[in-house]
Write an enzyme that holds these catalytic residues in place. Structure first.
Site, PDB file in Angstrom:
ATOM      1  CG  ASP A 217      -0.389   0.020   2.354  1.00  0.00           C
ATOM      2  OD1 ASP A 217       0.959  -0.039   2.507  1.00  0.00           O
ATOM      3  OD2 ASP A 217      -1.009  -0.144   3.592  1.00  0.00           O
ATOM      4  CB  SER A 218       4.529   1.883   0.212  1.00  0.00           C
ATOM      5  OG  SER A 218       4.807   0.627  -0.691  1.00  0.00           O
TER       6      SER A 218
ATOM      7  CG  ASP B 287       0.565  -4.233   2.075  1.00  0.00           C
ATOM      8  OD1 ASP B 287       0.915  -5.103   2.849  1.00  0.00           O
ATOM      9  OD2 ASP B 287       1.541  -3.095   1.976  1.00  0.00           O
TER      10      ASP B 287
ATOM     11  CE  LYS C  97       2.898  -6.495   4.083  1.00  0.00           C
ATOM     12  NZ  LYS C  97       2.608  -5.140   4.760  1.00  0.00           N
TER      13      LYS C  97
ATOM     14  CD  GLU D 283       0.279  -1.541   8.263  1.00  0.00           C
ATOM     15  OE1 GLU D 283       0.717  -1.016   6.852  1.00  0.00           O
ATOM     16  OE2 GLU D 283      -0.170  -0.817   9.026  1.00  0.00           O
TER      17      GLU D 283
ATOM     18  CD  GLU E 100       7.543  -0.080   8.241  1.00  0.00           C
ATOM     19  OE1 GLU E 100       7.531   1.051   7.787  1.00  0.00           O
ATOM     20  OE2 GLU E 100       6.341  -0.844   7.834  1.00  0.00           O
TER      21      GLU E 100
END
Length: 276
Positions: free
Chosen positions: A56-57, A95, A125, A127, A194
């Site tokens: 999602d970056s 993501d 993925k 978070e 991270e």
């Protein structure tokens, strides 16, 4: 003198979650890099990369947003679809963007199914730790592989209020270890850590059987991930301590474009050989 690079085998094994588990068992480090489009993914996959993350970056790198929060599920599926078309060997992980899994396990499942069906990706993925366990359980119930993400979680940036190193205090460090074990027990095939202390990251990697991939988490984990645009020097405005730049493509592109402009202005381009 630079190190000699080992040539990539043309018969490189297709990477699966099982292969990643075997790599950890053998002590073989796992390489992971982001890609958001067909052209970049084709190059990255050709190198022998183990895992390609459609992160999602893309919200920051491809769209210029300040955070990862604005990117939508439709946009992530678009990027993932482009990447999957290019990839032959790497495991493609996508993501789940902000708002598509937090607090509602049915939404999490629906989002994951859309990513898998519409893009052809291999895993998703998410978070977070204990607070998203229900969503992870539901996604896994559909047979969709899940990778966890702990430590600095960019989708929670407004909660943290800073991008500084996480889990430096004992309470947060202990909670992170507990969350990592929970993710393993729940059925995640791997975890990204991270921006946490290297000592803690090593402890986490040694306390779980599944692969642990670090970004700003030291060398004691099972592999590393970076954003391709950062490590290639395309994005020069982002320079965290953990980033190693392997090129300066921004400058090379700028120089090439200036040369092109000059060649057009001076009528050097196109020449006779470049004309019909």
């Amino acid at each position: 003198m630079s190190k000699a690079l080992k040539p990539v085998s043309k018969n490189k094994k297709k990477i699966t979650t099982h292969v990643l588990q075997e790599m950890k068992s053998k002590g073989e480090k796992i390489s992971m890099l982001t890609s958001y489009d067909y052209s970049m993914a084709k190059i990255v996959d050709k190198t022998g990369m183990d895992v390609i993350l459609v992160g999602d970056s893309a919200s920051n790198v491809m769209a210029g947003h300040e955070t990862t929060l604005p990117i939508t599920l439709d946009q992530m599926i678009y990027h993932a679809t482009s990447v999957v078309r290019a990839v032959e060997n790497a495991l493609v992980v996508v993501d789940l963007p902000f708002g598509t899994y937090q607090g509602n396990s049915k939404t999490a499942l629906d989002s994951s199914i859309r990513i898998m069906k519409e893009s052809g990706a291999h895993a998703v993925k998410l978070e977070g730790g204990q607070e998203i366990k229900e969503s992870i359980d539901r996604i896994l119930s559909a047979g969709i592989p899940v990778m966890g993400h702990l430590g600095l979680t960019p989708q929670s940036i407004y909660k943290f209020g800073t991008y500084t190193v996480r889990a430096k205090q004992d309470e947060e460090a202990n909670r992170l270890i507990e969350d990592a074990k929970m993710l393993e027990q729940t059925g995640c095939f791997g975890i990204v850590l991270e921006k946490i202390p290297a000592k803690l990251a090593r402890q986490v990697a040694e306390s779980v059987e599944i692969p642990v991939i670090g970004i700003g988490a030291g060398n004691g984990v099972d592999g590393q991930v970076l954003v391709a645009h950062d490590m290639l020097g395309l994005n020069v405005d982002f320079s965290p301590r953990f980033l190693r730049r392997y090129n300066n493509l921004s400058q090379q592109i700028e120089d090439s474009v200036k040369q092109y402009i000059n060649d057009v202005k001076t009528k050097d381009f196109p020449n006779e050989n470049e004309s019909y």
